[in-house]
Design a protein around this motif. Structure first.
Motif, PDB file in Angstrom:
ATOM      1  N   ALA A 171      38.857   5.571  65.488  1.00  0.00           N
ATOM      2  CA  ALA A 171      39.410   4.626  66.475  1.00  0.00           C
ATOM      3  C   ALA A 171      38.476   3.428  66.613  1.00  0.00           C
ATOM      4  O   ALA A 171      38.922   2.303  66.869  1.00  0.00           O
ATOM      5  N   TRP A 172      37.188   3.656  66.420  1.00  0.00           N
ATOM      6  CA  TRP A 172      36.228   2.551  66.524  1.00  0.00           C
ATOM      7  C   TRP A 172      36.190   1.743  65.229  1.00  0.00           C
ATOM      8  O   TRP A 172      36.215   0.513  65.237  1.00  0.00           O
TER       9      TRP A 172
ATOM     10  N   GLN B 258      36.748   2.560  55.592  1.00  0.00           N
ATOM     11  CA  GLN B 258      37.982   1.983  56.140  1.00  0.00           C
ATOM     12  C   GLN B 258      39.186   2.843  55.765  1.00  0.00           C
ATOM     13  O   GLN B 258      40.030   3.153  56.614  1.00  0.00           O
ATOM     14  N   ALA B 259      39.237   3.238  54.493  1.00  0.00           N
ATOM     15  CA  ALA B 259      40.395   4.010  54.028  1.00  0.00           C
ATOM     16  C   ALA B 259      40.399   5.400  54.667  1.00  0.00           C
ATOM     17  O   ALA B 259      41.435   5.858  55.175  1.00  0.00           O
ATOM     18  N   VAL B 260      39.245   6.067  54.692  1.00  0.00           N
ATOM     19  CA  VAL B 260      39.211   7.422  55.262  1.00  0.00           C
ATOM     20  C   VAL B 260      39.479   7.370  56.769  1.00  0.00           C
ATOM     21  O   VAL B 260      40.185   8.230  57.305  1.00  0.00           O
ATOM     22  N   SER B 261      38.956   6.336  57.444  1.00  0.00           N
ATOM     23  CA  SER B 261      39.193   6.268  58.890  1.00  0.00           C
ATOM     24  C   SER B 261      40.687   6.124  59.183  1.00  0.00           C
ATOM     25  O   SER B 261      41.173   6.614  60.210  1.00  0.00           O
ATOM     26  N   GLY B 262      41.419   5.478  58.262  1.00  0.00           N
ATOM     27  CA  GLY B 262      42.863   5.340  58.453  1.00  0.00           C
ATOM     28  C   GLY B 262      43.565   6.685  58.527  1.00  0.00           C
ATOM     29  O   GLY B 262      44.579   6.835  59.233  1.00  0.00           O
ATOM     30  N   LEU B 263      43.018   7.680  57.821  1.00  0.00           N
ATOM     31  CA  LEU B 263      43.651   9.004  57.805  1.00  0.00           C
ATOM     32  C   LEU B 263      43.615   9.652  59.191  1.00  0.00           C
ATOM     33  O   LEU B 263      44.367  10.566  59.485  1.00  0.00           O
ATOM     34  N   PHE B 264      42.677   9.195  60.044  1.00  0.00           N
ATOM     35  CA  PHE B 264      42.507   9.777  61.385  1.00  0.00           C
ATOM     36  C   PHE B 264      42.947   8.805  62.479  1.00  0.00           C
ATOM     37  O   PHE B 264      42.696   9.029  63.650  1.00  0.00           O
ATOM     38  N   TYR B 265      43.592   7.699  62.084  1.00  0.00           N
ATOM     39  CA  TYR B 265      43.853   6.610  63.025  1.00  0.00           C
ATOM     40  C   TYR B 265      45.305   6.632  63.496  1.00  0.00           C
ATOM     41  O   TYR B 265      46.174   7.219  62.846  1.00  0.00           O
ATOM     42  N   THR B 266      45.558   6.008  64.627  1.00  0.00           N
ATOM     43  CA  THR B 266      46.931   5.923  65.154  1.00  0.00           C
ATOM     44  C   THR B 266      47.143   4.590  65.862  1.00  0.00           C
ATOM     45  O   THR B 266      46.187   3.977  66.323  1.00  0.00           O
ATOM     46  N   ASP B 267      48.404   4.165  65.941  1.00  0.00           N
ATOM     47  CA  ASP B 267      48.713   2.987  66.770  1.00  0.00           C
ATOM     48  C   ASP B 267      49.085   3.439  68.185  1.00  0.00           C
ATOM     49  O   ASP B 267      49.515   2.651  68.992  1.00  0.00           O
ATOM     50  N   ASP B 268      48.935   4.742  68.460  1.00  0.00           N
ATOM     51  CA  ASP B 268      49.217   5.339  69.774  1.00  0.00           C
ATOM     52  C   ASP B 268      50.694   5.347  70.119  1.00  0.00           C
ATOM     53  O   ASP B 268      51.056   5.675  71.250  1.00  0.00           O
ATOM     54  N   VAL B 269      51.558   4.941  69.193  1.00  0.00           N
ATOM     55  CA  VAL B 269      52.990   4.919  69.493  1.00  0.00           C
ATOM     56  C   VAL B 269      53.790   5.675  68.429  1.00  0.00           C
ATOM     57  O   VAL B 269      54.275   6.775  68.657  1.00  0.00           O
ATOM     58  N   PHE B 270      53.889   5.058  67.233  1.00  0.00           N
ATOM     59  CA  PHE B 270      54.758   5.627  66.193  1.00  0.00           C
ATOM     60  C   PHE B 270      53.999   6.229  65.031  1.00  0.00           C
ATOM     61  O   PHE B 270      54.495   7.110  64.349  1.00  0.00           O
TER      62      PHE B 270
ATOM     63  N   GLY C 250      47.824   8.711  61.415  1.00  0.00           N
ATOM     64  CA  GLY C 250      47.237   9.089  60.133  1.00  0.00           C
ATOM     65  C   GLY C 250      47.431  10.588  59.931  1.00  0.00           C
ATOM     66  O   GLY C 250      47.516  11.345  60.911  1.00  0.00           O
ATOM     67  N   PRO C 251      47.497  11.055  58.686  1.00  0.00           N
ATOM     68  CA  PRO C 251      47.847  12.451  58.413  1.00  0.00           C
ATOM     69  C   PRO C 251      46.844  13.473  58.972  1.00  0.00           C
ATOM     70  O   PRO C 251      47.197  14.629  59.140  1.00  0.00           O
ATOM     71  N   PHE C 252      45.619  13.052  59.277  1.00  0.00           N
ATOM     72  CA  PHE C 252      44.639  14.007  59.823  1.00  0.00           C
ATOM     73  C   PHE C 252      44.393  13.772  61.311  1.00  0.00           C
ATOM     74  O   PHE C 252      43.473  14.335  61.887  1.00  0.00           O
ATOM     75  N   PHE C 253      45.218  12.922  61.920  1.00  0.00           N
ATOM     76  CA  PHE C 253      44.976  12.578  63.338  1.00  0.00           C
ATOM     77  C   PHE C 253      45.035  13.816  64.242  1.00  0.00           C
ATOM     78  O   PHE C 253      44.170  14.038  65.081  1.00  0.00           O
TER      79      PHE C 253
END
Ligand code: HEM
Ligand code: HEM
Length: 222
Positions: A145-146, A115-127, A130-133
């Motif tokens: 994203a999944w 969960q934590a690592v996936s956050g680093l690649f995640y986005t809300d598509d707006v603002f 995540g730092p590795f997105f």
């Protein structure tokens, strides 16, 4: 390792106990911040959690007796024996994690880590990104994203099972586990070995690795 009397068996070392309670704070913080829309704080709690999981993996390799993965009593037969003994109320207290608890702990660490690592690649598509997105490989971004919106439900189920297991141990098996995660000692064990002492070099190495990782994350553009 030294054998001690029945009344005082040192089981959980201070780093493991601090890890545990910071994990609780980090996880609650992640959920509260997302529910309030405090995204910057959500990122920082998430960073903290990635650092904590990294620490626990290292501590599982170089930490003290019962914190080490090799001290986790993992076996398929042991797992089912433990469940059977718990169901019949005959499970005896053990010094570290019992064979079923150990599996639960590994699953918790894995799922919270994902969960934590996936956050680093995640986005809300707006603002918020995540730092590795932007630089992460496509497969990681797609997987994040999944996973990131789905795993929180699983985490809540796992944490509920964790808390129910503690209640079961207390009221059905008469075992007080919570105190041991606070002061580190268990008192209801038959003659058992206290943990090995904390090796300062192992602790320093693990903390430096975590600090380096957190500084690296902090410096990422978000
Ligand atoms: C274990 C740690 C974490 C937990 C429990 C957690 C939990 C959540 C939850 C429940 C959501 C809402 C999911 C949705 O329905 O879209 C979310 C969204 C999000 N998380 Fe996390 N998260 C964690 C770590 C992180 C990390 C490390 C980052 C980035 C550094 C991050 C970045 C985001 C972003 C960008 C969103 C989208 C927000 C939105 O849609 O408004 N998360 N997180
Ligand atoms: C967000 C909530 C929680 C999470 C994610 C969590 C996670 C964990 C993890 C990963 C471990 C393994 C520790 C290790 O070996 O490093 C653990 C053990 C433990 N936790 Fe929690 N925990 C949570 C809440 C709590 C609470 C609220 C309590 C007490 C009321 C508690 C009491 C314990 C105890 C007593 C153990 C040791 C179990 C044993 O003897 O095998 N936990 N927890």
């Amino acid at each position: 390792m030294t054998t001690t009397d029945k009344s005082k068996v040192a089981v959980w070392d201070l780093p493991t106990r601090l890890f545990h309670w910071l994990l609780v704070i980090g996880l609650v913080g992640s959920f509260v911040t997302i529910s309030q829309g405090w995204m910057q704080a959500h990122f920082y709690f998430g960073y903290l959690l990635t650092g904590l999981i990294l620490f626990r993996v290292l501590w599982g390799l170089v930490g003290t007796t019962y914190a080490r993965f090799t001290g986790f009593n993992l076996s398929v037969a042991g797992f089912f024996r433990q469940l059977r003994d718990m169901a019949t109320g005959s499970a005896a207290p053990v010094a570290g994690h019992n064979p079923a608890g150990a599996v639960m702990v590994l699953i918790l660490l894995l799922v919270i880590g994902l969960q934590a690592v996936s956050g680093l690649f995640y986005t809300d598509d707006v603002f918020w990104f995540g730092p590795f997105f932007f630089d992460g490989p496509n497969w990681a971004v797609n997987m994040a994203a999944w996973l990131h919106p789905r795993l929180p439900m699983l985490i809540m189920l796992l944490v509920s099972a964790h808390l129910l297991a503690l209640i079961y141990h207390r009221f059905r098996l008469g075992e007080r586990l919570v105190g041991a995660m606070i002061h580190g000692r268990k008192s209801d064990l038959p003659a058992a070995n206290s943990r090995s002492p904390v090796q300062p070099v192992a602790l320093m190495f693990s903390l430096l690795a975590v600090a380096g990782w957190l500084v690296y994350l902090w410096l990422q553009p978000i």
